[in-house]
Scaffold this active site. Structure first.
Site, PDB file in Angstrom:
ATOM      1  N   GLU A  72     -10.920-101.933 -78.849  1.00 17.70           N
ATOM      2  CA  GLU A  72      -9.906-101.930 -79.901  1.00 17.70           C
ATOM      3  C   GLU A  72      -8.888-100.825 -79.736  1.00 17.70           C
ATOM      4  OE1 GLU A  72     -10.226-102.920 -83.755  1.00 17.70           O
ATOM      5  OE2 GLU A  72     -12.114-103.995 -83.665  1.00 17.70           O
ATOM      6  N   ASP A  85      -9.281-111.515 -84.390  1.00 15.45           N
ATOM      7  CA  ASP A  85      -9.087-110.325 -85.191  1.00 15.45           C
ATOM      8  C   ASP A  85      -8.473-110.716 -86.526  1.00 15.45           C
ATOM      9  OD1 ASP A  85      -9.519-107.508 -84.014  1.00 15.45           O
ATOM     10  OD2 ASP A  85      -8.035-107.312 -85.609  1.00 15.45           O
ATOM     11  N   ALA A  86      -8.992-110.134 -87.602  1.00 16.68           N
ATOM     12  CA  ALA A  86      -8.522-110.559 -88.926  1.00 16.68           C
ATOM     13  C   ALA A  86      -8.291-109.373 -89.838  1.00 16.68           C
ATOM     14  CB  ALA A  86      -9.550-111.509 -89.550  1.00 16.68           C
ATOM     15  N   ASP A 137     -15.308-110.923 -98.562  1.00 15.20           N
ATOM     16  CA  ASP A 137     -15.574-112.274 -99.088  1.00 15.20           C
ATOM     17  C   ASP A 137     -15.874-112.310-100.598  1.00 15.20           C
ATOM     18  OD1 ASP A 137     -15.048-113.705 -96.817  1.00 15.20           O
ATOM     19  OD2 ASP A 137     -17.131-113.908 -96.190  1.00 15.20           O
TER      20      ASP A 137
HETATM   21  P1  ITT Z   1     -15.123-107.599 -84.455  1.00 12.58           P
HETATM   22  O1  ITT Z   1     -16.291-106.983 -83.754  1.00 12.58           O
HETATM   23  O2  ITT Z   1     -14.898-109.021 -84.044  1.00 12.58           O
HETATM   24  O3  ITT Z   1     -13.863-106.768 -84.392  1.00 12.58           O
HETATM   25  P2  ITT Z   1     -14.980-106.940 -87.294  1.00 12.58           P
HETATM   26  O4  ITT Z   1     -16.039-107.040 -88.341  1.00 12.58           O
HETATM   27  O5  ITT Z   1     -14.464-105.579 -86.961  1.00 12.58           O
HETATM   28  O6  ITT Z   1     -15.547-107.698 -85.996  1.00 12.58           O
HETATM   29  P3  ITT Z   1     -12.238-107.831 -87.750  1.00 12.58           P
HETATM   30  O7  ITT Z   1     -11.750-106.660 -86.989  1.00 12.58           O
HETATM   31  O8  ITT Z   1     -11.716-109.183 -87.370  1.00 12.58           O
HETATM   32  O9  ITT Z   1     -13.836-107.915 -87.726  1.00 12.58           O
HETATM   33  O10 ITT Z   1     -11.964-107.708 -89.290  1.00 12.58           O
HETATM   34  C1  ITT Z   1     -11.718-106.473 -89.915  1.00 12.58           C
HETATM   35  C2  ITT Z   1     -12.337-106.437 -91.271  1.00 12.58           C
HETATM   36  O11 ITT Z   1     -11.619-107.334 -92.127  1.00 12.58           O
HETATM   37  C3  ITT Z   1     -13.784-106.874 -91.335  1.00 12.58           C
HETATM   38  O12 ITT Z   1     -14.640-105.800 -91.084  1.00 12.58           O
HETATM   39  C4  ITT Z   1     -13.891-107.344 -92.775  1.00 12.58           C
HETATM   40  O13 ITT Z   1     -14.119-106.265 -93.633  1.00 12.58           O
HETATM   41  C5  ITT Z   1     -12.492-107.915 -93.050  1.00 12.58           C
HETATM   42  N1  ITT Z   1     -12.508-109.361 -92.815  1.00 12.58           N
HETATM   43  C6  ITT Z   1     -12.014-110.037 -91.745  1.00 12.58           C
HETATM   44  N2  ITT Z   1     -12.232-111.354 -91.869  1.00 12.58           N
HETATM   45  C7  ITT Z   1     -12.896-111.520 -93.036  1.00 12.58           C
HETATM   46  C8  ITT Z   1     -13.423-112.626 -93.706  1.00 12.58           C
HETATM   47  O14 ITT Z   1     -13.368-113.855 -93.204  1.00 12.58           O
HETATM   48  N3  ITT Z   1     -14.033-112.413 -94.863  1.00 12.58           N
HETATM   49  C9  ITT Z   1     -14.128-111.185 -95.387  1.00 12.58           C
HETATM   50  N4  ITT Z   1     -13.679-110.084 -94.815  1.00 12.58           N
HETATM   51  C10 ITT Z   1     -13.070-110.244 -93.641  1.00 12.58           C
END
Ligand code: ITT
Length: 198
Positions: free
Chosen positions: A44, A73-74, A151
């Site tokens: 990252e 990534d979200a 969520d």
């Molecule tokens: P990676 O290892 O794939 O990076 P991550 O948990 O860090 O997993 P992201 O970087 O995509 O996931 O997302 C960053 C944060 O955004 C994640 O820790 C959640 O707190 C929030 N998030 C992302 N998508 C979500 C969803 O579908 N529902 C709830 N929270 C979400």
């Protein structure tokens, strides 16, 4: 769409919930997903742009592991907080969490927010990047015990339930992630068919 597994992709994520959400969608496209469990599963960078984060992570993973790779990534973007936490969602979740966000939103009438997802795939010679978002509102109290992250406080438009009150299949009918990965998988299958590699 096909039901057999003719394409294999490694999903570079440390988040098992994301894997569980994306796996059934991938299967509909004949794609088998395997979690990339190597220690540097997700590389990252800090950036204010989710697309840049996903692009960097997928290319770095491909350089390191030389395997077909998916990164997703979200982030949660809250209108009244000028898009916060956005690309910092992971850090904000780990530090102030759901209750911290609810505190920041105390007395705020505008509850509008959206989740954005970026799905990036390297499958030589193809590079695919797709984005999607789901609009909704931030609740006043956390509700539900399913899912992960934010969520329990997010209700997508045209539903009454939070994502945490839904099954995976139900969340996938609305979610940013389901939409972004579906677009990316569909494009991959199309490219592989067009170039006769499927
Ligand atoms: P990676 O290892 O794939 O990076 P991550 O948990 O860090 O997993 P992201 O970087 O995509 O996931 O997302 C960053 C944060 O955004 C994640 O820790 C959640 O707190 C929030 N998030 C992302 N998508 C979500 C969803 O579908 N529902 C709830 N929270 C979400």
């Amino acid at each position: 769409m096909t039901n057999t597994c003719s394409i294999k992709l490694f999903f570079a994520t440390g988040n098992i919930h994301k894997l569980n959400e994306v796996k059934p969608i991938a299967e509909r496209y004949g794609i088998c997903l395997e979690q990339m469990i190597e220690s540097r599963a997700k590389v990252e960078i800090q950036s204010s742009d989710l697309i840049e984060i996903a692009r960097y992570a997928v290319l770095e993973n491909y350089k390191l592991f030389k395997k077909p790779v998916l990164v997703e990534d979200a982030g949660l973007f809250i209108e009244a907080l000028n898009g916060f936490p956005g690309p910092y969602s992971s850090y904000v979740y780990k530090t102030i969490g759901v209750n911290g966000i609810l505190k920041l939103m105390e007395g705020v009438d505008n509850r509008r927010a959206y989740f954005m997802s970026v799905a990036a795939i390297v499958y030589e010679p193809f590079f695919i990047i797709e984005t999607a978002r789901v609009e909704g509102v931030i609740t006043k109290e956390p509700r539900g015990s399913g899912g992960f992250g934010f969520d329990p406080i997010f209700v997508p438009r045209s539903s009454k339930k939070t994502f945490a009150e839904m099954s995976i299949d139900e969340k996938n009918m609305y979610s940013h992630r389901a939409k972004a990965v579906s677009k990316a998988f569909s494009k991959l299958v199309h490219l592989l068919k067009t170039y006769n590699t499927l």
